[in-house]
Design a protein around this motif. Structure first.
Motif, PDB file in Angstrom:
ATOM      1  N   GLY A  83       0.794  -1.223   0.000  1.00  0.00           N
ATOM      2  CA  GLY A  83       0.000   0.000   0.000  1.00  0.00           C
ATOM      3  C   GLY A  83       0.826   1.272   0.000  1.00  0.00           C
ATOM      4  O   GLY A  83       0.262   2.374   0.009  1.00  0.00           O
ATOM      5  N   GLY A  84       2.151   1.151   0.027  1.00  0.00           N
ATOM      6  CA  GLY A  84       3.011   2.328  -0.032  1.00  0.00           C
ATOM      7  C   GLY A  84       3.275   2.991   1.298  1.00  0.00           C
ATOM      8  O   GLY A  84       3.837   4.087   1.350  1.00  0.00           O
ATOM      9  N   ALA A  85       2.881   2.338   2.414  1.00  0.00           N
ATOM     10  CA  ALA A  85       3.094   2.943   3.726  1.00  0.00           C
ATOM     11  C   ALA A  85       4.443   2.577   4.323  1.00  0.00           C
ATOM     12  O   ALA A  85       4.922   3.245   5.240  1.00  0.00           O
ATOM     13  CB  ALA A  85       1.987   2.529   4.691  1.00  0.00           C
ATOM     14  N   LEU A  86       5.068   1.509   3.817  1.00  0.00           N
ATOM     15  CA  LEU A  86       6.353   1.051   4.337  1.00  0.00           C
ATOM     16  C   LEU A  86       7.293   0.685   3.198  1.00  0.00           C
ATOM     17  O   LEU A  86       6.841   0.332   2.106  1.00  0.00           O
ATOM     18  CB  LEU A  86       6.179  -0.195   5.223  1.00  0.00           C
ATOM     19  CG  LEU A  86       5.516  -0.074   6.583  1.00  0.00           C
ATOM     20  CD1 LEU A  86       5.530  -1.429   7.276  1.00  0.00           C
ATOM     21  CD2 LEU A  86       6.181   0.973   7.444  1.00  0.00           C
ATOM     22  N   THR A  87       8.585   0.759   3.490  1.00  0.00           N
ATOM     23  CA  THR A  87       9.605   0.211   2.610  1.00  0.00           C
ATOM     24  C   THR A  87      10.716  -0.333   3.501  1.00  0.00           C
ATOM     25  O   THR A  87      10.608  -0.297   4.737  1.00  0.00           O
ATOM     26  CB  THR A  87      10.136   1.265   1.627  1.00  0.00           C
ATOM     27  OG1 THR A  87      10.996   0.625   0.671  1.00  0.00           O
ATOM     28  CG2 THR A  87      10.884   2.373   2.341  1.00  0.00           C
ATOM     29  N   HIS A  88      11.787  -0.854   2.932  1.00  0.00           N
ATOM     30  CA  HIS A  88      12.859  -1.388   3.763  1.00  0.00           C
ATOM     31  C   HIS A  88      14.192  -1.247   3.035  1.00  0.00           C
ATOM     32  O   HIS A  88      14.248  -1.170   1.798  1.00  0.00           O
ATOM     33  CB  HIS A  88      12.597  -2.864   4.112  1.00  0.00           C
ATOM     34  CG  HIS A  88      12.395  -3.746   2.924  1.00  0.00           C
ATOM     35  ND1 HIS A  88      13.435  -4.401   2.282  1.00  0.00           N
ATOM     36  CD2 HIS A  88      11.277  -4.094   2.240  1.00  0.00           C
ATOM     37  CE1 HIS A  88      12.954  -5.103   1.280  1.00  0.00           C
ATOM     38  NE2 HIS A  88      11.647  -4.943   1.221  1.00  0.00           N
ATOM     39  N   ARG A  89      15.264  -1.211   3.813  1.00  0.00           N
ATOM     40  CA  ARG A  89      16.617  -1.072   3.287  1.00  0.00           C
ATOM     41  C   ARG A  89      17.539  -2.047   4.021  1.00  0.00           C
ATOM     42  O   ARG A  89      17.379  -2.277   5.222  1.00  0.00           O
ATOM     43  CB  ARG A  89      17.148   0.360   3.480  1.00  0.00           C
ATOM     44  CG  ARG A  89      16.359   1.433   2.741  1.00  0.00           C
ATOM     45  CD  ARG A  89      16.546   1.329   1.239  1.00  0.00           C
ATOM     46  NE  ARG A  89      15.831   2.384   0.534  1.00  0.00           N
ATOM     47  CZ  ARG A  89      14.581   2.282   0.094  1.00  0.00           C
ATOM     48  NH1 ARG A  89      13.914   1.154   0.314  1.00  0.00           N
ATOM     49  NH2 ARG A  89      13.995   3.275  -0.533  1.00  0.00           N
ATOM     50  N   PRO A  90      18.529  -2.624   3.335  1.00  0.00           N
ATOM     51  CA  PRO A  90      19.485  -3.520   4.009  1.00  0.00           C
ATOM     52  C   PRO A  90      20.434  -2.732   4.897  1.00  0.00           C
ATOM     53  O   PRO A  90      20.561  -1.503   4.784  1.00  0.00           O
ATOM     54  CB  PRO A  90      20.225  -4.165   2.837  1.00  0.00           C
ATOM     55  CG  PRO A  90      20.137  -3.153   1.742  1.00  0.00           C
ATOM     56  CD  PRO A  90      18.790  -2.496   1.898  1.00  0.00           C
ATOM     57  N   LEU A  91      21.103  -3.451   5.765  1.00  0.00           N
ATOM     58  CA  LEU A  91      22.123  -2.855   6.627  1.00  0.00           C
ATOM     59  C   LEU A  91      23.497  -3.045   5.993  1.00  0.00           C
ATOM     60  O   LEU A  91      23.786  -4.093   5.413  1.00  0.00           O
ATOM     61  CB  LEU A  91      22.098  -3.515   8.007  1.00  0.00           C
ATOM     62  CG  LEU A  91      20.938  -3.092   8.914  1.00  0.00           C
ATOM     63  CD1 LEU A  91      20.674  -4.147   9.972  1.00  0.00           C
ATOM     64  CD2 LEU A  91      21.235  -1.743   9.557  1.00  0.00           C
ATOM     65  N   THR A  92      24.337  -2.035   6.113  1.00  0.00           N
ATOM     66  CA  THR A  92      25.688  -2.121   5.558  1.00  0.00           C
ATOM     67  C   THR A  92      26.581  -2.958   6.472  1.00  0.00           C
ATOM     68  O   THR A  92      26.407  -2.975   7.691  1.00  0.00           O
ATOM     69  CB  THR A  92      26.304  -0.719   5.401  1.00  0.00           C
ATOM     70  OG1 THR A  92      26.334  -0.075   6.689  1.00  0.00           O
ATOM     71  CG2 THR A  92      25.480   0.139   4.446  1.00  0.00           C
ATOM     72  N   ASP A  93      27.519  -3.640   5.866  1.00  0.00           N
ATOM     73  CA  ASP A  93      28.545  -4.374   6.612  1.00  0.00           C
ATOM     74  C   ASP A  93      27.959  -5.342   7.636  1.00  0.00           C
ATOM     75  O   ASP A  93      28.450  -5.454   8.771  1.00  0.00           O
ATOM     76  CB  ASP A  93      29.514  -3.397   7.317  1.00  0.00           C
ATOM     77  CG  ASP A  93      30.196  -2.458   6.340  1.00  0.00           C
ATOM     78  OD1 ASP A  93      30.532  -2.928   5.233  1.00  0.00           O
ATOM     79  OD2 ASP A  93      30.372  -1.285   6.686  1.00  0.00           O
ATOM     80  N   ASP A  94      26.916  -6.044   7.252  1.00  0.00           N
ATOM     81  CA  ASP A  94      26.316  -7.020   8.158  1.00  0.00           C
ATOM     82  C   ASP A  94      25.926  -8.255   7.358  1.00  0.00           C
ATOM     83  O   ASP A  94      25.190  -8.158   6.371  1.00  0.00           O
ATOM     84  CB  ASP A  94      25.087  -6.446   8.860  1.00  0.00           C
ATOM     85  CG  ASP A  94      24.504  -7.431   9.854  1.00  0.00           C
ATOM     86  OD1 ASP A  94      25.043  -7.542  10.969  1.00  0.00           O
ATOM     87  OD2 ASP A  94      23.500  -8.098   9.512  1.00  0.00           O
ATOM     88  N   SER A  95      26.437  -9.404   7.770  1.00  0.00           N
ATOM     89  CA  SER A  95      26.169 -10.648   7.040  1.00  0.00           C
ATOM     90  C   SER A  95      25.304 -11.618   7.842  1.00  0.00           C
ATOM     91  O   SER A  95      25.226 -12.800   7.512  1.00  0.00           O
ATOM     92  CB  SER A  95      27.497 -11.328   6.677  1.00  0.00           C
ATOM     93  OG  SER A  95      28.246 -11.605   7.853  1.00  0.00           O
ATOM     94  N   THR A  96      24.654 -11.109   8.884  1.00  0.00           N
ATOM     95  CA  THR A  96      23.838 -11.968   9.742  1.00  0.00           C
ATOM     96  C   THR A  96      22.702 -12.614   8.956  1.00  0.00           C
ATOM     97  O   THR A  96      22.071 -11.963   8.121  1.00  0.00           O
ATOM     98  CB  THR A  96      23.249 -11.153  10.909  1.00  0.00           C
ATOM     99  OG1 THR A  96      24.324 -10.553  11.650  1.00  0.00           O
ATOM    100  CG2 THR A  96      22.419 -12.036  11.827  1.00  0.00           C
ATOM    101  N   ARG A  97      22.451 -13.884   9.229  1.00  0.00           N
ATOM    102  CA  ARG A  97      21.316 -14.589   8.653  1.00  0.00           C
ATOM    103  C   ARG A  97      20.302 -14.890   9.757  1.00  0.00           C
ATOM    104  O   ARG A  97      20.671 -15.330  10.841  1.00  0.00           O
ATOM    105  CB  ARG A  97      21.763 -15.908   8.015  1.00  0.00           C
ATOM    106  CG  ARG A  97      22.639 -15.716   6.787  1.00  0.00           C
ATOM    107  CD  ARG A  97      21.842 -15.215   5.609  1.00  0.00           C
ATOM    108  NE  ARG A  97      22.677 -15.083   4.415  1.00  0.00           N
ATOM    109  CZ  ARG A  97      22.205 -14.714   3.231  1.00  0.00           C
ATOM    110  NH1 ARG A  97      20.930 -14.444   3.097  1.00  0.00           N
ATOM    111  NH2 ARG A  97      22.996 -14.610   2.199  1.00  0.00           N
ATOM    112  N   VAL A  98      19.041 -14.622   9.448  1.00  0.00           N
ATOM    113  CA  VAL A  98      17.953 -14.948  10.370  1.00  0.00           C
ATOM    114  C   VAL A  98      17.166 -16.106   9.776  1.00  0.00           C
ATOM    115  O   VAL A  98      16.790 -16.075   8.594  1.00  0.00           O
ATOM    116  CB  VAL A  98      17.019 -13.738  10.594  1.00  0.00           C
ATOM    117  CG1 VAL A  98      15.965 -14.079  11.648  1.00  0.00           C
ATOM    118  CG2 VAL A  98      17.812 -12.521  11.027  1.00  0.00           C
ATOM    119  N   LEU A  99      16.922 -17.131  10.581  1.00  0.00           N
ATOM    120  CA  LEU A  99      16.209 -18.312  10.122  1.00  0.00           C
ATOM    121  C   LEU A  99      14.819 -18.340  10.747  1.00  0.00           C
ATOM    122  O   LEU A  99      14.666 -18.088  11.945  1.00  0.00           O
ATOM    123  CB  LEU A  99      16.956 -19.589  10.507  1.00  0.00           C
ATOM    124  CG  LEU A  99      18.472 -19.614  10.267  1.00  0.00           C
ATOM    125  CD1 LEU A  99      19.045 -20.945  10.721  1.00  0.00           C
ATOM    126  CD2 LEU A  99      18.776 -19.355   8.801  1.00  0.00           C
TER     127      LEU A  99
END
Length: 302
Positions: free
Chosen positions: A253-269
């Motif tokens: 709906g255009g109310a949210l977006t997202h951006r990656p974090l720099t210098d972070d290779s963490t994986r979430v399972l």
């Protein structure tokens, strides 16, 4: 021994107290308590530990619970085979940290309901520690929890990896930070941060990411869904696994977006967990399989 006695003990275990079970079953609490005690006397074991905070399964009760559930499922199958129109349906309870609700949980439940039209599905938002405890005690049948790669999983639970993602910063499209392709820890320190409460994996992740530094202002909340709503209302940004944000209605709906974090290779399972028990009720197994199948669809689409 009567079938309703087993149904009553299953309800007390699921709801965590005699009072709540009595309300759901539309019985008086003394009548329910006496019925459970009669079953305990017949079996020769204390199925419940009764405390002021509520009734939970005893160690002996936890050992017998899979057999109780198996008997109830067998009765359901017998009634179904006999063509009974008003058979008592089983309920499957799912505990979730509210991860991948839209892309995974809702489609899996919808698919399950197509094959189990009379089986109730109850989805309960909770912290990971509460989900683990409820799974061990029989209060939840399945649990959806986040794990950081390398985390230990409880030995008493059977765990299946469903999704693998990366932490991302969730923000409004009109935020000044949205003009950047990736965000740094400094960016998080300079803007109000909506953090998960202690007990959530993403709380631990952000605490480790900030390394003792404090943001300009922070909120604390329960679960990804509330965090995303607070972001959409302009209160700040939050950090979530990408599979909890992608394809969200607020994003569409255009109310949210997202951006990656720099210098972070963490994986979430994202892990699907259940108590190690034999046998597993058919309805629980089918919902488990629906989650796994939907996760494979999502994985093949990446």
């Amino acid at each position: 021994m009567r079938t309703e006695q087993l149904e009553y003990i299953a309800a007390v275990t699921r709801l965590g107290s005699l009072r709540r079970a009595a309300e759901e079953l539309r019985l008086s609490q003394p009548a329910l308590s006496e019925t459970v005690r009669n079953l305990e006397r017949e079996l020769g074991v204390d199925l419940l530990e009764r405390k002021r905070s509520g009734a939970t399964m005893s160690a002996e009760g936890r050992e017998l619970l899979p057999h109780i559930i198996n008997v109830l499922d067998a009765v359901d199958r017998l009634r179904s085979a006999a063509g009974e129109q008003h058979r008592i349906s089983r309920m499957v309870r799912v505990g979730t940290v509210n991860a991948a609700t839209v892309p995974l949980l809702i489609p899996a439940v919808r698919e399950f309901r197509a094959g189990h039209p009379v089986t109730q599905v109850e989805v309960v938002g909770a912290q990971q520690t509460d989900i683990h405890r409820a799974l061990s005690e029989g209060g939840f049948d399945l649990g959806l929890v986040n794990h950081l790669e390398g985390d230990d999983v409880p030995a008493e639970l059977e765990s299946t990896e469903l999704l693998r993602g990366r932490p991302v910063v969730c923000l409004r499209p009109d935020s000044p930070l949205a003009s950047r392709t990736a965000l740094s820890v400094t960016d998080l320190l300079d803007t109000p941060l909506i953090a998960m409460r202690s007990g959530y994996v993403m709380h631990r992740y952000v605490h480790r990411l900030l390394d003792g530094r404090a943001p300009s202002f922070s909120y604390s909340t329960d679960g990804a869904e509330m965090g995303k709503l607070m972001v959409a209302e302009g209160l700040g940004v939050t950090v979530l696994p990408d599979f909890s944000v992608v394809d969200d209605p607020l994003v569409r709906g255009g109310a949210l977006t997202h951006r990656p974090l720099t210098d972070d290779s963490t994986r979430v399972l994202l892990m699907l967990q259940r108590r190690r028990a034999d046998p597993v009720p058919r309805a629980v197994q089918d919902l488990h399989d629906a989650f796994v199948a939907r996760a494979r669809e999502l994985g093949s689409g990446n």
